[in-house]
Motif scaffolding. Structure first.
Motif, short mmCIF file in Angstrom:
data_model
loop_
_atom_site.label_atom_id
_atom_site.label_comp_id
_atom_site.label_asym_id
_atom_site.label_seq_id
_atom_site.Cartn_x
_atom_site.Cartn_y
_atom_site.Cartn_z
N GLN A 254 2.35 -5.50 4.76
CA GLN A 254 3.53 -5.48 5.63
C GLN A 254 4.80 -5.86 4.88
N ASN A 258 8.11 -3.29 4.77
CA ASN A 258 9.42 -3.70 5.30
C ASN A 258 10.49 -3.86 4.23
N ARG A 293 9.99 5.72 6.58
CA ARG A 293 9.64 4.72 5.56
C ARG A 293 8.45 5.19 4.71
N GLN A 296 8.06 3.27 1.36
CA GLN A 296 7.57 1.91 1.59
C GLN A 296 6.08 1.90 1.91
#
Length: 422
Positions: A254, A258, A293, A296
């Motif tokens: 995570q 982020n 994202r 990411q």
């Protein structure tokens, strides 16, 4: 043998170096032996160390001969921090950490074949040396005026904390490591972080003075965000550890999901083994659909897989999707589910509590009236099932693995509750 230097440069992995042209010429003659050191000043390596480990692996994949040093001696001292003196740990504690860190490094390297890796411990050559021999044979070649110019040392000299002779001497110990590995294994290159440059040059200077030889250094950049903060520090949670008990695989995943857009492309180059064409394609797709994202998520997947393996990564991705209603919560292991809920917020409540009680306990609502309003608006979920009655009792049989419930308010806000005996 030399293409690896171009790859390291493209990936932004060379922040400082001695003479790349000389190193390239030496590599062109055949494999060179190189080393990177890791001090056991904690029970685990962190994500900054992972960058070093992967750099060692990249050089081995190019055909060179790696030495991975875990500092049983230097770990008893600790390199000087700019802020304050390190706490000294017991010999038994450091020895235990040496074993743990060796075990973290070993899976990344190949210990077979013509360029097999070797693990070394600087306690092996430091422990038998007397203080007199250390001062006469090694200390004689260091100049205090130059030692004072090292960044961490000068920062401490200008602070109220000052610096002990113990930490001041750390650079001598690290310099001696390079000398010893040069003599034992013909080691010609040391890699490390750019914040260690002063300690790295201590070794090249010592070898030049005592052996009349020029050897090489490569320093990687620090992993920082756009504000210059080390990765992990900006969350307030400290380091991103490679030990799953210290930073859960879910928390690691995570964190990278982020990350800010500005740094993710560079980290894809530095922390993965993806090829240039694939990274460029990911960056292009991310620029076209930034809200998805994509970069990411791929970075998070690759890093988690490198640190924790395929099975744990699959569980983490499944948890990330299931917690937001895009997968089955029932398929998650208790450990993965607990780690994920701990990151979001994990409370406890007795089995047989009402939905309203659970949402209040989890901190998703502030009052019973707010709980009722959330339910009436269709925004309350227990284990991804929409709730129609705020006063509905939730029995223990509704719990997932480990006696856990996943509560969600709206699309994005969730928390966990562990059911206890009523």
């Amino acid at each position: 043998m030399t293409d690896v230097l171009e790859d390291l440069q493209w990936r932004g992995l060379i922040a400082l170096s001695t003479d790349l042209d000389e190193l390239r010429a030496e590599m062109a003659k055949g494999p060179i032996t190189y080393y990177c050191g890791f001090d056991p000043t904690a029970p685990s390596l962190h994500i900054g160390h992972l960058l070093q480990v992967l750099t060692v692996r990249r050089l081995q994949m190019a055909g060179h001969n790696p030495l991975a040093l875990v500092g049983g001696a230097t770990g008893l001292i600790g390199d000087p921090r700019p802020s304050a003196e390190r706490q000294l740990h017991s010999r038994d504690q450091v020895a235990e950490w040496v074993d743990k860190i060796r075990a973290q490094i070993e899976p990344y390297l190949d210990f077979t074949g013509g360029n097999a890796a070797r693990m070394v411990n600087n306690l092996d050559w430091t422990a038998p040396m007397s203080a007199i021999d250390f001062l006469r044979d090694i200390g004689k070649h260091f100049r205090v005026n130059k030692m004072l110019t090292k960044d961490a040392v000068s920062a401490r000299l200008n602070s109220d904390a000052g610096i002990s002779y113990t930490e001041f001497s750390y650079q001598i110990l690290q310099g001696m490591d390079f000398l010893e590995l040069f003599r034992r294994y013909g080691c010609r290159l040391q890699t490390g972080g750019s914040d260690q440059w002063g300690n790295l040059t201590a070794g090249t200077d010592l070898i030049r003075r005592m052996e009349g030889e020029s050897v090489h250094l490569l320093a990687t950049p620090l992993l920082v965000n756009s504000a210059g903060e080390k990765l992990g520090k900006s969350t307030g949670g400290g380091s991103l550890w490679m030990d799953a008990e210290m930073t859960s695989p879910y928390a690691l995943y995570q964190y990278f999901v982020n990350l800010e857009d500005a740094i993710v492309g560079g980290l894809l180059k530095q922390l993965t083994f993806l090829e240039r064409e694939e990274i460029e394609a990911i960056e292009k797709e991310t620029a076209e659909r930034p809200a998805a994202r994509i970069a990411q998520r791929r970075l998070a997947e690759e890093v988690t897989r490198l640190v924790h393996g395929d099975q744990e990564t699959a569980q983490v991705i499944a948890a990330s999707q299931a917690l937001f209603g895009r997968g089955s919560l029932a398929e998650l292991s208790a450990s993965t589910l607990r780690a994920a809920l701990r990151e979001a917020g994990l409370a406890s409540a007795p089995a047989g509590s009402t939905v309203a009680d659970l949402f209040i306990a989890a901190g998703l609502v502030a009052s019973r009236n707010e709980a009722r309003r959330t339910v009436s608006e269709g925004g309350a979920y227990v284990n991804n099932e929409r709730v129609a009655d705020a006063e509905e009792i939730v029995p223990a049989e509704r719990a997932l693995a480990g006696g856990l419930l996943v509560l969600r308010k709206g699309k994005r806000t969730f928390a966990g509750v562990e059911l206890t005996s009523a």
